[in-house]
Structure formats: structure tokens, C-alpha cells
Design a protein around this motif. Structure first.
Motif, mmCIF file in Angstrom:
data_model
loop_
_atom_site.group_PDB
_atom_site.id
_atom_site.type_symbol
_atom_site.label_atom_id
_atom_site.label_comp_id
_atom_site.label_asym_id
_atom_site.label_seq_id
_atom_site.Cartn_x
_atom_site.Cartn_y
_atom_site.Cartn_z
ATOM 1 N N PHE A 192 48.437 -35.978 66.380
ATOM 2 C CA PHE A 192 49.138 -35.122 67.336
ATOM 3 C C PHE A 192 50.217 -34.338 66.594
ATOM 4 O O PHE A 192 50.736 -34.797 65.574
ATOM 5 C CB PHE A 192 49.781 -35.954 68.448
ATOM 6 N N ASP A 193 50.545 -33.168 67.120
ATOM 7 C CA ASP A 193 51.521 -32.310 66.456
ATOM 8 C C ASP A 193 52.444 -31.681 67.493
ATOM 9 O O ASP A 193 51.998 -31.272 68.570
ATOM 10 C CB ASP A 193 50.819 -31.215 65.646
ATOM 11 N N SER A 195 53.689 -28.874 67.430
ATOM 12 C CA SER A 195 53.402 -27.448 67.626
ATOM 13 C C SER A 195 52.560 -27.210 68.877
ATOM 14 O O SER A 195 52.490 -26.088 69.387
ATOM 15 C CB SER A 195 52.672 -26.881 66.399
ATOM 16 N N ASP A 196 51.921 -28.268 69.400
ATOM 17 C CA ASP A 196 51.116 -28.140 70.623
ATOM 18 C C ASP A 196 51.976 -28.081 71.878
ATOM 19 O O ASP A 196 51.484 -27.710 72.947
ATOM 20 C CB ASP A 196 50.160 -29.336 70.754
ATOM 21 N N VAL A 197 53.239 -28.475 71.768
ATOM 22 C CA VAL A 197 54.116 -28.559 72.940
ATOM 23 C C VAL A 197 54.752 -27.194 73.196
ATOM 24 O O VAL A 197 55.408 -26.626 72.331
ATOM 25 C CB VAL A 197 55.221 -29.626 72.731
ATOM 26 N N LYS A 198 54.530 -26.678 74.399
ATOM 27 C CA LYS A 198 55.117 -25.383 74.784
ATOM 28 C C LYS A 198 56.504 -25.612 75.385
ATOM 29 O O LYS A 198 56.687 -26.468 76.257
ATOM 30 C CB LYS A 198 54.229 -24.694 75.821
ATOM 31 N N MET A 229 53.183 -36.437 76.716
ATOM 32 C CA MET A 229 52.788 -35.563 75.602
ATOM 33 C C MET A 229 53.813 -35.622 74.475
ATOM 34 O O MET A 229 53.466 -35.713 73.296
ATOM 35 C CB MET A 229 52.642 -34.137 76.112
ATOM 36 N N ARG A 233 53.678 -37.720 70.390
ATOM 37 C CA ARG A 233 53.886 -36.976 69.148
ATOM 38 C C ARG A 233 55.062 -37.494 68.330
ATOM 39 O O ARG A 233 55.299 -37.015 67.234
ATOM 40 C CB ARG A 233 54.069 -35.482 69.471
ATOM 41 N N LYS A 404 53.030 -20.563 68.619
ATOM 42 C CA LYS A 404 53.127 -22.020 68.512
ATOM 43 C C LYS A 404 54.545 -22.428 68.149
ATOM 44 O O LYS A 404 55.273 -21.685 67.485
ATOM 45 C CB LYS A 404 52.154 -22.552 67.457
ATOM 46 N N SER A 407 56.153 -27.121 63.798
ATOM 47 C CA SER A 407 55.194 -28.195 63.538
ATOM 48 C C SER A 407 55.893 -29.516 63.258
ATOM 49 O O SER A 407 57.075 -29.547 62.885
ATOM 50 C CB SER A 407 54.302 -27.829 62.347
ATOM 51 N N SER A 408 55.143 -30.603 63.415
ATOM 52 C CA SER A 408 55.677 -31.941 63.128
ATOM 53 C C SER A 408 56.055 -32.076 61.662
ATOM 54 O O SER A 408 57.007 -32.778 61.318
ATOM 55 C CB SER A 408 54.635 -33.001 63.490
#
Length: 511
Positions: A192-193, A195-198, A229, A233, A404, A407-408
Motif C-alpha cells: 500500500f502507498d 500516494s493513493d490517498v486523496k 485506508m 498504509r 497523486k 508517496s510512502s
């Protein structure tokens, strides 16, 4: 003829060497002693069928088998191969001169094939400690055991391979694994990263602080706000495990047979038990003691979703492990200690309906209903959670953005840098490695406040009705914020930000 062959019993997260003594004499009978359970006693049927199907046989004589030490209960079918090789050695069907150099474990199928066992890594570690040269066990467990250096590990698929090995007909190939290379190659494989979280930039910042200081955190927000979510992460921004941490964690998972094909756990564990879980499932124990969820989360994250839905008795058993970072299971005949150093991440709705003080939602709960709901969580448990943060729903404009987020990998770099500062600060303390572990004495030493910071904290505690228990938690979190900025001092800006992360201490939540 008397022959001795060695196996191993897993007790807690450690192993104990078991000596299986097999004596074959004149007469008829099969006698197994040494406190075996039903699965061990039934081994004679599996051994007899397996030997017959590989063209060997159980001798028709008086067979006496003793499993020493006799005061330790022997459990499970993993001793099948150990007992079988002892019988073959005592009946001169294999050459038994070198049997004493081996630890042998494996569960037999009726066709002679071997089934995987639990606890291969603790068994291998104990075999190395006690000076054994070789370890034979099922093929599926070979990589896991081969992590231990200085021990020759043979993975086998069928008992016939072991018989031919001892008779010199065919040599077994030792399992070779470069655990450090495998461990390093998987370090940046993130499931999971962030960067996927808006949106949710303030919550991401809060998660970064929690990861940098090892702080326990609770997320409060309505359904669909992104609490789960975000929690999933969190392991992606924690510092990578060291090889020692990975071995320690793998050892715990090995006991319950949950080690992956690589033989070593290369990512920090993330455990998320359902809210119907029992206290024994959470802390460990049972008739045949097993580590619980808090131990399986060792060196990783324990995520408790919908915290108030857990039974209060289940949550209360976590109080001591959260402080001591280990859990001791005591029974009349034994005491077992499991490590349990984990980050607690909890999430919850602010009220039974999921919404509180939201004028746009018709499913409002009254303050009294909300207080009863929040009262399911005890004050002492909340006292062990450093950060309380409210998570609000993400607006459409943020959800529809193509860009995006950070990132993590980028966030993790800052976390690692902050952890390095803390490691150097606490190098003279054996039990303290990051800010969340500070005691009152260390807080007074390393969180010295300026006069301005003291005034700010005093005003905040008076005006926001912050509880006394919030004081030390605010100082710990502010120390982590300062470390992320590379500041040696805790200033008023750090204190101001830390005060924001104590939502549940404010009036209107828990009073």
C-alpha cells in the motif's frame, strides 16, 4: 537394540530438545511413554503404513519408545519422522552411527510423504545452540530453518529420501539461502502507498508523526472518511525492519505456521482482528498455548477497527502489554512470555449513528448517546494512546483530482531520519529506542520547555479543558515533531501542533 534420535518441542516462541529413545527387544507390543498426547500416540499407525508403502516394515517385536524429558507434554504429529527413524535404526534397517548428530522432525502421510510442521525456525535456532550439525525436516519448512547460519538443513519430501541418505544410497542436498540478500531485496516492496490517498493532508502529517515517534494513534470520523485506508498504509512509512527484528518476528509467526515461501518476514506485520475476537485470541494462550494477535503484530502494527465494538474485557487485557511490550501467560503448570512491541492504531465512529455534530446528516445522535458510546472505552486505555485525531470526509474536488499525493517512500525518508535522532538520544537506555517509550524521567530530561511554551501549554489545558493525562502525551508528541524538523529544542510551534492531537481529552468528548 537401543537407539537415540533427537526431535524438538516448541514451547512459547522457543524450542526444547526432545530425545526419543527406541528399544527393540524380544516379544510383541508397541509402548510409547513420555507424556505424549493423542496425536503422538497415533503415530504408530501412520509410521506403519508409511514404511509399508516405501517397502520397509515395522518390526514385529517389542518396541518401547521413551520421549525425554518425560515431564514435558509432547503434542502434535511432528514427531512421526523422529520416531520412525529411531525404529529403523533400532531394527538395523538403517545405519544409525550418525543419528546423534541430527535433529529430525516431520509429520508423515500414509504414503510416506511429509507434511509441513510449525515452529521450524525456533527448532533450528535451538539445534544450533545445542551443537547439532544437521536438521532434517519437510521441504516446505527448509527455507525458514535455513536462515540459521552454521546448521546444515535438509528439506525432504518423503521418508524414503531420509532412509537412503542414512544408508549411503543417495545424499540429500542441503538447503542454501542468503537471508540477508532476500531480506534486502524485498524492503521496498510496498503493498500500500500513501500516494493513493486523496486529500487528508493533515491526517497524513499526523500518521507521519505517529510513525516517527512510535506513538499509538486513534482515528475518529464518520463512515467512509478513509480511516481504514490510512491505517493500512502506516506500515509503508515505518522504518524498514532490521535483520534481527525480522528474525524475531519470523520466529513468532513460525510457531503458528504462518511463514511465507521466502522463509523470512521482510515487512512489518499488520494485524487487524475482527471486533468479535476473544481476549485469549488477542493476547495468546489457550489449552495449547499460542501467541495472540498482539504478539503476531510484534515490530509492526495492530489495527483495531471500530474500537467501541470490541468487548471491554478484550480491550482491557491490552493495558499491560502496551506498557511492558510483552505479555506473560501464566497457568498452573507453565508460564510463557511472548514479545508484543507494537504500534496500536485504532479507529472509531464518533457516535452510534456514525455522525456527530453534522448538521447535513439526518442520523444525528444526542450528546448523551454519544457519551454512552464513547464510555465503552476506558480512560486507562485511552491514556496509553498518544494521538487522537478527527478524520473528516474528503470533498469531491479532492477525490476527483488526477494529481497523486506524496508517496510512502518520501514520507519514510523523513521518518527514518527522525528515528535516527532518537536512537542516538536514547543509546544509553536499554529499553528505550523512540519517543513513545519515554518514561516520566526521560520526558523531564529531553522535553525541556521555554517560558513561552509553558504559557501556551498552560493556557491550552485551561481553555480546552485538557485532562491531566494529556500533559505527558503532548510533550512526547511535541518532541517527535521537533525531531522531524531536526530541532534540538521543543518550541511553542511544536507544542501548539501536539495540542491539536488530543481530541478526546476536550470537553464534549469524554468530559
Amino acid at each position: 537394540m537401543l537407539v537415540k534420535v533427537h526431535g524438538s518441542a516448541v514451547f512459547g516462541v522457543d524450542a526444547i530438545t526432545i530425545t526419543v529413545e527406541v528399544n527393540i527387544d524380544k516379544g510383541i507390543g508397541y509402548h510409547l511413554v513420555g507424556l505424549p498426547d493423542n496425536a503422538v500416540r497415533e503415530s504408530s499407525y501412520r509410521i506403519s503404513a508409511a514404511l509399508t508403502n516405501v517397502n520397509y516394515k515395522l518390526p514385529g517385536k517389542k518396541i518401547i519408545i521413551n520421549m525425554a524429558p518425560a515431564d514435558i507434554r509432547k503434542e502434535g504429529a511432528a514427531y512421526d519422522l523422529t520416531i520412525a527413524m529411531g525404529i529403523l535404526g533400532a531394527s538395523n534397517q538403517i545405519q544409525s552411527d550418525t543419528l546423534h548428530e541430527y535433529v529430525i522432525m516431520g509429520e508423515l502421510s500414509l504414503d510416506g510423504n511429509l507434511q509441513p510442521i510449525k515452529g521450524a525456525l525456533p527448532i533450528a535456532i535451538k539445534a544450533k545452540e545445542e551443537g547439532f550439525t544437521y536438521l532434517i525436516l519437510p521441504k516446505e519448512n527448509a527455507k525458514e530453518a535455513a536462515i540459521v547460519e552454521g546448521l546444515t538443513v535438509y528439506g525432504v519430501s518423503n521418508i524414503k529420501e531420509v532412509i537412503e541418505h542414512f544408508n549411503g544410497e543417495q545424499s540429500l542436498e542441503p538447503e542454501k539461502i542468503n537471508s540477508e540478500a532476500i531480506f534486502n531485496s524485498f524492503q521496498n516492496n510496498l503493498d500500500f502507498d500513501f500516494s493513493d490517498v486523496k486529500g487528508q493532508e493533515s491526517i497524513k502529517r499526523c500518521m507521519e508523526i505517529a510513525a516517527a515517534g512510535g506513538h499509538n494513534i486513534i482515528l475518529i470520523g464518520p463512515p467512509g472518511a478513509g480511516k481504514t485506508m490510512l491505517a493500512k498504509r502506516l506500515p509503508s512509512i515505518l522504518p524498514p525492519m532490521t535483520l534481527d527484528e525480522a528474525l524475531e518476528t519470523t520466529k513468532i509467526h513460525s510457531v503458528i505456521g504462518k511463514v511465507k515461501d521466502s522463509g523470512i518476514l521482510y515487512q512489518r506485520p499488520f494485524r487487524s482482528p475482527h471486533h468479535t475476537t476473544s481476549d485469549v485470541a488477542l493476547v495468546g494462550g489457550g489449552q495449547y498455548p499460542q501467541p495472540g494477535e498482539i504478539s503476531l503484530a510484534h515490530n509492526g502494527v495492530l489495527f483495531l477497527d471500530e474500537l467501541p465494538e470490541f468487548r471491554r474485557s478484550v480491550l482491557e487485557v491490552m493495558r499491560q502489554p502496551l506498557e511492558d511490550r510483552e505479555v506473560t501467560i501464566s497457568r498452573a503448570k507453565f508460564t510463557i512470555t511472548y514479545p508484543s512491541s507494537f504500534m496500536l492504531v485504532a479507529s472509531m465512529n464518533p457516535s452510534p449513528s456514525g455522525y456527530f455534530n453534522d448538521e447535513n446528516n439526518p442520523l444525528l445522535s444526542s450528546p448523551a448517546e454519544m457519551q454512552r458510546y464513547m464510555g465503552k472505552i476506558s480512560g486507562p486505555l485511552l491514556d496509553r494512546i498518544d494521538i487522537h485525531i478527527e478524520v473528516t470526509p474528503v470533498p469531491f474536488e479532492k477525490l476527483s483530482e488526477e494529481r497523486k499525493g506524496e508517496s510512502s517512500t518520501e514520507i519514510r525518508k523523513r521518518v527514518i531520519k527522525a528515528r535516527a535522532i532518537q536512537s542516538k538520544r536514547y543509546e544509553q537506555f536499554d529499553e528505550i529506542h523512540y519517543n513513545a517509550q519515554m518514561t516520566v524521567k526521560q520526558i523531564r530530561t529531553f522535553c525541556v520547555l521555554t517560558e513561552e511554551s509553558k504559557r501556551l501549554l498552560k493556557n491550552a489545558m485551561e481553555k480546552l479543558n485538557l485532562s491531566a493525562r494529556a500533559y505527558d502525551r503532548i510533550l512526547k508528541v511535541s518532541r517527535t515533531i521537533a525531531d522531524l524538523e531536526g530541532s534540538s529544542e521543543v518550541n511553542s510551534a511544536h507544542i501548539a501542533e501536539a495540542i491539536q492531537y488530543r481530541s478526546l481529552d476536550r470537553e464534549g468528548w469524554l468530559g
